[in-house]
Design a protein around this motif. Structure first.
Motif, mmCIF file in Angstrom:
data_model
loop_
_atom_site.group_PDB
_atom_site.id
_atom_site.type_symbol
_atom_site.label_atom_id
_atom_site.label_comp_id
_atom_site.label_asym_id
_atom_site.label_seq_id
_atom_site.Cartn_x
_atom_site.Cartn_y
_atom_site.Cartn_z
ATOM 1 N N ASN A 23 0.821 -1.213 0.000
ATOM 2 C CA ASN A 23 0.000 0.000 0.000
ATOM 3 C C ASN A 23 0.855 1.263 0.000
ATOM 4 O O ASN A 23 1.737 1.424 0.838
ATOM 5 C CB ASN A 23 -0.941 0.012 1.206
ATOM 6 C CG ASN A 23 -1.998 -1.063 1.109
ATOM 7 O OD1 ASN A 23 -2.575 -1.290 0.052
ATOM 8 N ND2 ASN A 23 -2.243 -1.749 2.213
ATOM 9 N N MET A 29 -3.441 4.792 -3.219
ATOM 10 C CA MET A 29 -4.581 4.788 -2.311
ATOM 11 C C MET A 29 -5.466 6.024 -2.441
ATOM 12 O O MET A 29 -6.334 6.268 -1.604
ATOM 13 C CB MET A 29 -4.095 4.651 -0.865
ATOM 14 C CG MET A 29 -3.336 3.368 -0.584
ATOM 15 S SD MET A 29 -2.892 3.158 1.163
ATOM 16 C CE MET A 29 -4.468 2.663 1.861
ATOM 17 N N VAL A 100 -10.181 -0.833 -0.408
ATOM 18 C CA VAL A 100 -8.764 -1.178 -0.309
ATOM 19 C C VAL A 100 -8.412 -2.328 -1.250
ATOM 20 O O VAL A 100 -7.245 -2.488 -1.641
ATOM 21 C CB VAL A 100 -8.392 -1.532 1.149
ATOM 22 C CG1 VAL A 100 -8.860 -2.934 1.525
ATOM 23 C CG2 VAL A 100 -6.889 -1.394 1.365
ATOM 24 N N THR A 127 3.002 -7.482 3.294
ATOM 25 C CA THR A 127 2.049 -6.468 3.734
ATOM 26 C C THR A 127 1.555 -6.719 5.143
ATOM 27 O O THR A 127 1.553 -7.861 5.626
ATOM 28 C CB THR A 127 0.837 -6.442 2.784
ATOM 29 O OG1 THR A 127 -0.062 -5.398 3.175
ATOM 30 C CG2 THR A 127 0.083 -7.754 2.809
ATOM 31 N N GLN A 137 -5.967 -7.479 -3.841
ATOM 32 C CA GLN A 137 -5.322 -6.241 -4.276
ATOM 33 C C GLN A 137 -4.417 -6.464 -5.485
ATOM 34 O O GLN A 137 -4.488 -5.738 -6.480
ATOM 35 C CB GLN A 137 -4.487 -5.658 -3.130
ATOM 36 C CG GLN A 137 -5.291 -5.022 -2.028
ATOM 37 C CD GLN A 137 -4.390 -4.417 -0.972
ATOM 38 O OE1 GLN A 137 -3.511 -5.086 -0.427
ATOM 39 N NE2 GLN A 137 -4.581 -3.137 -0.680
#
Length: 235
Positions: A23, A29, A100, A127, A137
């Motif tokens: 991220n 994001m 997300v 992560t 993701q």
């Protein structure tokens, strides 16, 4: 771009693997930022929430508890909403944070990862999020095929930057810290990896800075493609 000792890292120590934070390092994001700010009706909403998320993950480390990152994210969203005087339902929180799993990769990421794959380097994603969220993701961002392995910190029950999170990856792949590069857009992640002995590369995403009281990253780049191009030219 800052390169302190690239020749040593790549040539002398024979760089074998690169571990990537996900991220904000690989994934943009902004979409989640905009939605959280909208729901909380405050331009600082996302930043306050994200800071609390990191803060309370460290609280879990220190108190030897381990709720997964998604659960902490929901709990601190409610705390953040209360801070801003907003009433939020469980459905609203879940709906907001579901974004997300639908974050695009930065434009430089696919190009850079392909160049690194062409150098026969082992690429690993690490992560704080759950493995389920990570898989979703990487698939949505269409970068899952670049990685040789992916890790959630849930396998060790501690959140980054705890040393055990990085050491788990090293142990599983029989890697020495000095032949492994940690890439992240977060100063705390860089500091944790460096403490474990890994070589480090900071990615200078918008608004991201290294922690001034920690040892500077060995390398610093504007983006993943720039990192890959420098490694390619120095291999």
């Amino acid at each position: 771009m800052r390169v302190i000792d690239l020749f040593y890292i790549i040539t002398v120590m024979k760089l074998k693997a690169i571990i990537f934070d996900v991220n904000e390092t690989l994934l943009n994001m902004q979409k989640l930022r905009e939605e959280i700010n909208r729901v909380l009706d405050n331009s600082l909403g996302f930043q306050v929430w994200f800071d609390k998320l990191l803060h309370y993950s460290l609280v879990e480390n220190e108190t030897d508890t381990h709720n997964d990152f998604s659960e902490i994210a929901k709990a601190v969203f409610k705390m953040t909403a209360d801070f801003f005087g907003k009433n939020t339902t469980e459905y609203q929180i879940n709906s907001t944070l579901s974004l997300v799993s639908k974050l695009p990769a930065y434009k430089d990421v696919s190009i850079g990862l392909q160049k690194l794959k062409d150098q026969n380097l082992k690429l690993i994603a690490l992560t704080n999020g759950t493995r389920e969220a990570l898989d979703a993701q990487l698939s949505f961002a269409e970068i899952d095929n670049y990685f040789d392995a992916v890790y959630s910190v849930d396998v060790v029950g501690k959140f980054k930057p705890h040393p055990i999170t990085y050491q788990k990856v090293l142990n599983d792949h029989h890697l020495l810290p000095q032949e492994t590069l940690m890439v992240a857009a977060h100063g705390w992640d860089i500091a944790g990896a460096a403490k474990t002995g890994l070589k480090t590369a900071f990615i200078e995403r918008d608004g991201k800075k290294e922690y001034p009281l920690a040892k500077p990253a060995d390398l610093s780049f504007k983006n993943i493609d720039e990192l890959a191009e420098v490694i390619k030219n120095n291999a």
